[in-house]
Design an enzyme around this catalytic site. Structure first.
Site, PDB file in Angstrom:
ATOM      1  CB  CYS A  82       5.350   4.033  -3.799  1.00  0.00           C
ATOM      2  SG  CYS A  82       3.462   3.912  -3.299  1.00  0.00           S
ATOM      3  CG  ASN A 136       3.454  -1.708  -3.132  1.00  0.00           C
ATOM      4  OD1 ASN A 136       3.489  -1.979  -2.029  1.00  0.00           O
ATOM      5  ND2 ASN A 136       3.162  -0.274  -3.093  1.00  0.00           N
ATOM      6  CD  GLU A 137      -0.375   0.965  -1.668  1.00  0.00           C
ATOM      7  OE1 GLU A 137      -0.250   1.826  -2.317  1.00  0.00           O
ATOM      8  OE2 GLU A 137      -0.245   0.876  -0.277  1.00  0.00           O
ATOM      9  CD  GLU A 157       8.073   3.016  -0.068  1.00  0.00           C
ATOM     10  OE1 GLU A 157       7.899   3.440  -1.284  1.00  0.00           O
ATOM     11  OE2 GLU A 157       7.050   2.797   0.400  1.00  0.00           O
TER      12      GLU A 157
END
Length: 650
Positions: free
Chosen positions: A239, A373-374, A49
């Site tokens: 993120c 993702n989250e 990332e």
């Protein structure tokens, strides 16, 4: 008693077994003939990332910050002197319309620009650097530019000249060969003759990139990735895939094509942490999806792209208008389908042709894709579902990865797992940033998982002590925890530590696997744990028990065993988290009687706080020794606070 010994005892108290003050004899029963679940070739991988200046200023070898003047403040990274202005009329590149105009007529100080790079520009004596820019002369008459590499005291390391002529944009290049090594040099461009000149996309690249690729990767950082022997490479986040709003989400189509005309994006790690703001943190997209796929190929890893599912970051933005409605998701879904074509389609297809035109006619052989993702709550599965249906319909061979949310347990986790089963995703991405105690207790996490459900992708994990620093303590706890990955290889198919990189002068988050400055890097003890697993995965799990149970903390021990059918070897991994030596009897059922040669790789420190640093990069490193054992039973001695990997010829 030393501070490190106190910490060692504390570790033993929260580990699973009781501490004995005397050396103990335990027996591991290992059945070499009972071949168990296959260990996926992708099992141990890496996750990238763009955090901690991991891309621009890190892995991506470009040395110039804000090379196209497209930051919100176009002069971030630059110090103009004399008559310098930002222009947008008749630009060289439509997606990067800003450029600078330099006018030099009578200024006593001259006219030009300094670029600071990323906390300086790292250069090495005698190595070659490719400088380039696009330029035009307003009058058409020749204008000379002086190109310098200097330090903060204006010591000169290199000087070359470029002559710009003509009213049309042209690319100009020159090779710089500095006369000294300097971690914090600066690039200076000065007008040497009078006139007015426009400059755009000013770039400085080392010729020695990884695999000598143009627009390539920093050689030492990329080599460190290859040295892990990764099975999978997850990119580009994290993120940043979500973005803080729809406008700042990661869009892969903006990252391909000519590098000069890739639009930039603000990096969410520019502003996410109030105590760690970096207003100069943007994504140039020079490291884009083509480069990610190419790097995956170069390091021998399966590519695993992660795409936005239509949701902005739920931590940062609760505005429903910043989420794409389910009935308007088609452009997002098309992005996923087009990406698969970009990676795998023939050179005659729309997106396959773009890949071929970029220099890779052959497909990248993409097999995995992650959507989201989250995210958490009903917003996520209701958006994931149409992606799954569309990908299954057009590309049934592609494995789809869903998410269990940002937590490793709790309400959101418990909600999402059944939803992932309902949607029949192939793998579920689990994340855990937890304490040393949690990691030691978690070694048995997957022993009771559903064997028939989706497989597990441990997509982000790292042991977080109170001080959030890399240390031998965190590495040892991760080594113990990962025995549970391998023992349950029928459930866990992928795992990737996170984050990967951190610039020592520009980081937002720790711990991290690899730290670096502008000239060098340091591999953490955590790196070596990942490397030991990656190089010693084996092909199949075999049973290893102590008193009839998997070894998940009894007597402070954690262990797993595998066979490698490729090399005809038995591989045993053992973490001893106690402060005493442990004598272990290995009962090797199925191994022929007699002597067997092998190796022992030992990662050990008597100080749980030990760290590898740029000044002392070898404080904790693996040590390899040749061994010979007598089968079918042999006693071995496990050092306290150690991770041992045995490879024994069958």
């Amino acid at each position: 008693m030393t501070k490190s010994m106190k910490k060692a005892i504390s570790l033993c108290l929260f580990s699973m077994g009781a501490l004995s003050l005397m050396a103990q004899s335990n027996e591991f029963k290992i059945d070499v003939q009972k071949t168990g679940a296959p260990i996926q070739s992708t099992m141990y991988g890496i996750f990238f990332e763009d955090i901690n200046f991991g891309a621009d200023g890190g892995l991506y070898a470009e040395l110039i910050k804000n090379r196209s003047f497209e930051f919100e403040n176009p002069f971030v990274g630059w110090t103009p002197f004399g008559n310098v202005s930002v222009q947008t009329k008749n630009p060289c590149f439509d997606r990067n319309p800003h450029y600078v105009r330099l006018s030099y007529e009578k200024e006593l100080t001259g006219t030009g620009l300094d670029n600071e790079g990323f906390k300086g520009i790292g250069i090495r004596e005698g190595e070659k650097y490719d400088f380039s820019l696009y330029a035009r002369s307003q009058s058409g008459m020749p204008i000379k530019l002086r190109i310098n590499l200097v330090n903060s005291q204006n010591d000169l390391y290199e000087q070359k000249e470029i002559e710009v002529s003509g009213k049309e944009w042209k690319k100009y290049t020159v090779v710089l060969t500095p006369g000294a090594t300097e971690a914090r040099s600066r690039l200076r461009i000065t007008m040497a003759t009078k006139g007015t000149v426009d400059l755009e996309h000013i770039s400085l690249f080392p010729q020695k990139t990884f695999n000598n690729r143009p627009n390539g990767m920093r050689a030492d950082l990329a080599q460190a990735l290859k040295d892990l022997k990764p099975g999978v490479f997850r990119f580009p986040g994290g993120c940043i895939v979500e973005g803080t709003n729809k406008a700042t989400r990661y869009q892969w189509k903006n990252t391909i094509g000519p590098v000069e005309n890739r639009s930039i994006n603000i990096n969410r790690w520019n502003y996410t942490f109030s105590h760690k703001k970096f207003p100069d943190y943007y994504q140039s997209y020079g490291l884009g999806f083509f480069e990610y796929f190419q790097l995956s190929e170069d390091i021998g890893a399966e590519p695993l792209p992660v795409l936005n599912c239509g949701l902005s970051c739920q931590y940062e933005n609760q505005d429903p208008n910043e989420n794409c409605p389910v009935d308007k998701l088609q452009p997002y879904i098309d992005d996923a389908l087009d990406l698969i074509e970009f990676a795998n389609g023939p050179a005659t297809s729309k997106w396959g042709k773009i890949r071929a035109d970029m220099g890779h006619p052959a497909p990248f052989n993409l097999k995995l894709i992650a959507i989201g993702n989250e995210q958490w709550g009903p917003l996520y599965p209701e958006r994931l579902e149409p992606f799954v249906k569309a990908i299954r319909a057009k590309y049934p061979e592609i494995k789809i990865i869903g998410s269990s949310g940002p937590q490793s347990e709790g309400e959101d986790f418990d909600y999402l797992w059944p939803e992932m089963k309902r949607l029949k995703v192939d793998l579920v991405d689990e994340h855990f940033y937890r304490s040393p105690e949690w990691f030691l207790n978690g070694a048995k996490r997957y022993d009771s998982y559903d064997r028939q459900g989706p497989k597990v992708f441990a997509g982000e994990y790292a042991c977080h002590p109170a001080n959030r620093e890399n240390s031998f303590l965190t590495a040892l706890c991760e080594a113990a925890f990962m025995t549970g990955f391998e023992r349950n290889a029928d459930v866990v198919h992928l795992c990737t530590y996170a984050p990967l990189f951190a610039h020592v002068d520009a980081w937002q988050w720790r711990p991290d696997l690899i730290w670096f400055d502008n000239l060098s890097l340091v591999k953490t003890p955590n790196y070596y744990v990942q490397q030991l697993y990656g190089h010693n995965a084996g092909t199949n799990v075999i049973p290893l028990t102590m008193q009839g149970e998997p070894v998940t903390g009894q007597q402070d021990l954690y262990a797993t065993a595998a066979v490698d059918k490729r090399s005809d070897e038995l591989i045993i991994k053992v973490a001893n988290t106690g402060i005493r030596n442990k004598r272990i009897k290995l009962n090797l059922n199925g191994l022929s009687a007699g002597k067997h040669k092998g190796t022992l790789t030992l990662l050990h420190s008597s100080d749980l706080e030990a760290k590898n640093t740029l000044c002392n990069p070898s404080a904790v490193v693996p040590v390899v020794s040749d061994i010979e054992i007598e089968a079918p039973q042999v006693e071995v001695n496990l050092k306290p606070l150690s991770f041992s990997v045995y490879r024994i010829k069958l």
